[in-house]
Design an enzyme around this catalytic site. Structure first.
Site, PDB file in Angstrom:
ATOM      1  N   HIS A 195      -5.649 -21.583  23.002  1.00 36.22           N
ATOM      2  CA  HIS A 195      -6.665 -20.769  22.682  1.00 36.22           C
ATOM      3  C   HIS A 195      -7.296 -20.213  24.057  1.00 36.22           C
ATOM      4  O   HIS A 195      -7.556 -21.178  24.872  1.00 36.22           O
ATOM      5  CB  HIS A 195      -7.729 -21.474  21.703  1.00 36.22           C
ATOM      6  N   HIS A 237     -13.183 -12.376  26.796  1.00 36.53           N
ATOM      7  CA  HIS A 237     -13.788 -12.752  25.499  1.00 36.53           C
ATOM      8  C   HIS A 237     -14.966 -11.872  25.364  1.00 36.53           C
ATOM      9  O   HIS A 237     -15.008 -11.127  24.191  1.00 36.53           O
ATOM     10  CB  HIS A 237     -13.997 -14.066  25.330  1.00 36.53           C
TER      11      HIS A 237
HETATM   12  O1  G3P Z   1      -7.545 -15.135  17.823  1.00 32.51           O
HETATM   13  C1  G3P Z   1      -8.141 -16.098  17.500  1.00 32.51           C
HETATM   14  C2  G3P Z   1      -9.420 -16.429  17.977  1.00 32.51           C
HETATM   15  O2  G3P Z   1      -9.365 -16.331  19.318  1.00 32.51           O
HETATM   16  C3  G3P Z   1     -10.598 -15.635  17.560  1.00 32.51           C
HETATM   17  O3  G3P Z   1     -11.956 -16.055  17.927  1.00 32.51           O
HETATM   18  O4  G3P Z   1     -13.812 -15.500  19.262  1.00 32.51           O
HETATM   19  O5  G3P Z   1     -12.223 -17.232  20.103  1.00 32.51           O
HETATM   20  O6  G3P Z   1     -11.418 -14.516  20.264  1.00 32.51           O
HETATM   21  P1  G3P Z   1     -12.524 -15.698  19.339  1.00 32.51           P
HETATM   22 MG    MG Z   2      -9.659 -14.595  20.871  1.00 35.19          MG
END
Ligand code: G3P
Ligand code: MG
Length: 239
Positions: free
Chosen positions: A9, A51
Site C-alpha cells: 500500500h 495521497h
Molecule cells: O487503493 C486502496 C487504498 O489506497 C485506498 O485508500 O486512502 O490509502 O488511498 P487510501
Molecule cells: Mg491509495
C-alpha cells in the site's frame, strides 16, 4: 483479471515513506509482485505521487498540491517526515514511478486521486500516462467521474472501482465506468456484500489489511488480493 495476492500500500506500506521510489524498491526486495500508489495533478497538470491534497503531512512543502508545479514538487523532501534516514527522498512523478515499476517487474495499481474539482481531468491525464508506460497496471478511483474519463482517454488500461463500504449501486457504477474489479475496505466488508460480489465473478481486493490472519480469512472467503502496510509479513514465495 490476475491480481498479485499481496499488494504493498502506498508503494512500500508502512516500512518506507509513502508514495516514494524508496517504497517501490523495498517492495520489490521483499518479493512483492504488486504495489499501489496515489496519483494527483500538480499545478502544471503533471501527475505526481501523493495521497493528500495538501503537501504538509508527507513532504517538506506547504499548501495544496494543485498550486505547486511538478518541477517544484520533485524538489521537496518526502522522506524526512517519516524518518531522518530517508531525508532527501524526492516525491516522484507518476512517469518516474511507472518507469521504475516496469524496470523492477512490479505490477502497479495507480489510484487516481483527484484534487477537488479535478476528477475528470485527473482521470484523463493519469490514464494517458498509464497507456504510454511499459509494464502491467490497473487504474482505480473512488471517483466515478475520474474512472469514466480514464475509460474515454485510454479504454485499454484496466480499471477498478474503489469504494469504502460496498454501496447498493455497485453493479451500476462498475458497469458505467467499465471497471473490471472492485476494491473495498476490509473493515467495512459485510458477508452479504461479499457473497453478492463473489456470485458475479468480479474480483474483489480489500484494503488495508495489516495482519496475516485477517488476510488469510479474506482469501478463504474468495477475496482476490489485499492491500497491506506490512508486506514484510509474507515470504516472497507466498505473494
Ligand atoms: O487503493 C486502496 C487504498 O489506497 C485506498 O485508500 O486512502 O490509502 O488511498 P487510501
Ligand atoms: Mg491509495
Amino acid at each position: 483479471m490476475i491480481y498479485p495476492r499481496i499488494i504493498a500500500h502506498r508503494c512500500g506500506g508502512a516500512l518506507t515513506p509513502e508514495n516514494t521510489l524508496a517504497g517501490l524498491r523495498l517492495a520489490a526486495r521483499l518479493g512483492c509482485r504488486g504495489v499501489e500508489f496515489d496519483a494527483m495533478l500538480a499545478a502544471d497538470g503533471v501527475p505526481v505521487l501523493i495521497h493528500d491534497e495538501t503537501l504538509d503531512r508527507t513532504t517538506s512543502g506547504r499548501g495544496y498540491v494543485a498550486d505547486m508545479s511538478s518541477a517544484s514538487f520533485i524538489r521537496l523532501d518526502a522522506g524526512g517526515h517519516y524518518h531522518p534516514a530517508f531525508a532527501g527522498e524526492s516525491p516522484p512523478t507518476l512517469d518516474e514511478a511507472l518507469r521504475l515499476c516496469a524496470a523492477i517487474g512490479l505490477w502497479a495499481n495507480v489510484e487516481i486521486k483527484p484534487s477537488a474539482g479535478q476528477e475528470a481531468q485527473t482521470g484523463r491525464v493519469v490514464a494517458r500516462h498509464a497507456a504510454a508506460a511499459q509494464g502491467q497496471m490497473l487504474l482505480s478511483s473512488f471517483s466515478s467521474a475520474a474512472l469514466c474519463a480514464a475509460a474515454d482517454a485510454a479504454e485499454a488500461v484496466p480499471r477498478a472501482l474503489l469504494v469504502e463500504a460496498i454501496p447498493e449501486d455497485w453493479r451500476r457504477r462498475i458497469a458505467e465506468s467499465g471497471a473490471r474489479a472492485l476494491h473495498s475496505s476490509a473493515r467495512l466488508l459485510t458477508a452479504e456484500a461479499l457473497d453478492a460480489v463473489r456470485d458475479t465473478g468480479i474480483p474483489l481486493a480489500c484494503y488495508t489489511v495489516n495482519h496475516r490472519d485477517d488476510a488469510e480469512r479474506l482469501f478463504a472467503l474468495g477475496v482476490s488480493a489485499v492491500f497491506t502496510d506490512r508486506p514484510d509479513l509474507w515470504l516472497s514465495s507466498e505473494m
